[in-house]
Design a protein around this motif. Sequence first.
Motif, short mmCIF file in Angstrom:
data_model
loop_
_atom_site.label_atom_id
_atom_site.label_comp_id
_atom_site.label_asym_id
_atom_site.label_seq_id
_atom_site.Cartn_x
_atom_site.Cartn_y
_atom_site.Cartn_z
N GLN A 352 0.83 -1.20 0.00
CA GLN A 352 0.00 0.00 0.00
C GLN A 352 0.87 1.26 0.00
OE1 GLN A 352 -2.56 -0.42 3.40
NE2 GLN A 352 -3.42 -2.36 2.69
N ARG A 353 0.27 2.35 -0.46
CA ARG A 353 1.04 3.59 -0.58
C ARG A 353 1.57 4.07 0.76
NH1 ARG A 353 -2.39 7.38 -4.87
NH2 ARG A 353 -2.13 6.00 -6.69
N ASN A 354 0.81 3.87 1.81
CA ASN A 354 1.26 4.32 3.13
C ASN A 354 2.15 3.29 3.81
OD1 ASN A 354 -0.65 2.37 3.62
ND2 ASN A 354 -1.65 3.48 5.30
N GLY A 357 7.41 3.10 0.66
CA GLY A 357 7.63 4.11 -0.36
C GLY A 357 8.82 4.97 -0.02
#
Length: 777
Positions: A352-354, A357
Amino acid sequence: MRTLLLSFQARAAALFRWLAGLFAWMPRPLRRALMWGALALPATVLVYTLALIPFTPSISDIRKAKSELPAQLMSVDGKLLAEYRWANREWVELNQISPNVVNALIATEDHRFYDHFGLDWRRTASSVVHTLRGDPQGGSTITQQLARNLFPEEIGRSRVFPQALTRKLKEAITAVKIEVSYTKDEILETYLNTVPFLYNAFGIEMAARTYFDKSADKLNVLESATLIGMLKGTAYYNPVLNPERAQARRNTVLSQMVKRGKLEEKQLEALQKRPLRVNFERQTEVMGPAPHFAMQLRKQLIAWADSNGYNLYSDGLVIRTTIDSRLQAIANQAVARQGRQLQGVADTAWSQRNGWGPKSELVQTLVRESAEYRAAVDKGQAPEEALQALLDDTAFLQKLRAEKTRVQAGFLAQDPVTGHVLAWVGSRDFAQDPFDHVQAARRQPGSTFKPFVYGAAFASGASPDDTLMDAAVEIPLGGGRVWRPTDGGAPSDQPMTLGDGLAFSKNTITAQVMQQVGPARVAEVARALGVRQSPLEEVPSLALGTSPVTLKEMVTAYSSIANLGRYVEPVLITRIEDRHGKVLETFAPSAPEEVFEPRAAQTLRNAMRGAIDKGTATAIRSRYGIQADVAGKTGTTQDNTDGWFILMHARVVAGAWAGFNDGRITLRSDHWGQGARSALPMVGEFMQQAIRAKVINGNDRFVDEFVDAPPPPADGSLGAMRDWIRGLFGGNPQSPPVPAPWPGTPPRLGSDGLPPVTTDPAGSSRPPVPPEERVGG
């Protein structure tokens, strides 16, 4: 051999006659002086050579090297678990090796192999001449090369004079001994099975699999020439990294085969134009169904063999272990299945993006810790530039995420009565992660440590039916700091028995019990029962499992509980035999040592049934259908970093841990992060399948040796505890009085100034509890 000796004598006589004719024209005094001078040097070399004979491998050593038999690690039910070999090698007979290999070897390395007795004087003299001309060439025969391969330490490796002369003489002596001991075909077979080929491949069979993905008997002339060409310099002519050099060397071997009549000349030009066509696959050493167990035993077995005059790798020893191959297979399957399930959870959470990254502080920290970052900085790149370049590298970040978010697990099963270790799984995949999460990894045990707190209370006279208030608790740590343990939700403000406090893993109840018995006493109980290698920090939060321990220690301690306070040292080996079945040594289990009050252990064991019947581990019955008499405890550490579960049965105690190698990585799920959902399924499936296969008797029950309730202790500590409990109901339930800590145990703080808190909630998943609500002050 007689023919070789007669040939040597004839050559020596011819040499003497030639020398006599050479000096016949000189005056007798000069001729005599020159003759003595000419004989002095070889005589000196001969005497020195004879003196070296005792320092070279004996005939028996050579025969042992040829017929080496690796030690076999056997399960209790007679199945092979592992073999201890010198190297990753599979021995094949000469008739199982392609004739192309033999032809290429003899043509290139020693074309007079069948004509000499280990030493080729013509080749040796030729190599000396070429070396003096500045063109160094090897003059060793195949037999001499075999001597070096088999006995590198005894012969030596120095290339500096005069050590190099000694090395060559030892090599020659050993070569002659080998020729005396073996036929030419046996020498070829031994040589081809012992020569190294890089990438953990030893011998022609492993080389064929590594570079061409086929067995040695299937090698064609080009493949054979490629492998034999590597012998001149395995790294320099590596066909994987240096294909152009390897191809040129292969073509040289083909030319030599034509020159020596092993290949038709009309084929040469066409063959030399062919590409290498390498089909590379690194060969990993097969360690069997219990690789971590085998690795843990290796050092112990080497020490035993050395002290008893045996060689673990060549004397054919048979080591009988306590592992049950059936239970080991079931454990492997359970760990693999649950590992895949948890890996799917981790992959989803961290994709997931959170999660993962370039903007994540954790990701940036992990990048700074990587070998690629350090290498870039070492080459002179500015730290921030190196960091940014790696953060912009999508392939690198994906690789780093795969490494760091790889779920790991450990599993151990042990007989609590005999101490026999029945199954040992150190990680999900030994080839991928050889680190042993059973004995080597120390992790916070979470709530699986709580039984030691309640055990200390029961030993002091408390009863599982005694009640405490499930209310907010404040424990002074000194210096104005206060520890407020919680359970991930508001307390019920209702009375709760100690038995239910253990079954439902209530932190508020456990913390109050810890305050009464004291951290020092809890640590003492844990050490007595089996936590004997890991240091335990004697602070209040120890009650909630904040001191790292190993899975092996915890399973051993639970075995002591199941065995009514009797500690039995874990047993891994029962006996060692020689290759003929003669017993060399028997390892009798140590006598049970009573380390904990039996009545208290029985009370604790019976109370721990509650976790299975109504508490945090009810899935053992509802999901896995296990109706046997069992007890146990789940454990979950803060932020769901580690998941634990340990189950006790009358004849087996099984424990599992699940988590990540890096403690900063979690499943990021309050649902899957709990020990009841991460670790329990491994143990649940193991027990279910073991009972179904009747390897474990589901009808076995714990035996209670004490029927009556324990009498009150004479020292009055129970009275003090009961007075304190009654006092809880006389005051404000929202602010229960906190008893003074155990005398003489000043509180010690963690690295951040406050001890961490663990949670092990029951029921459905809840939102994560902010750290400030878990640790106050």
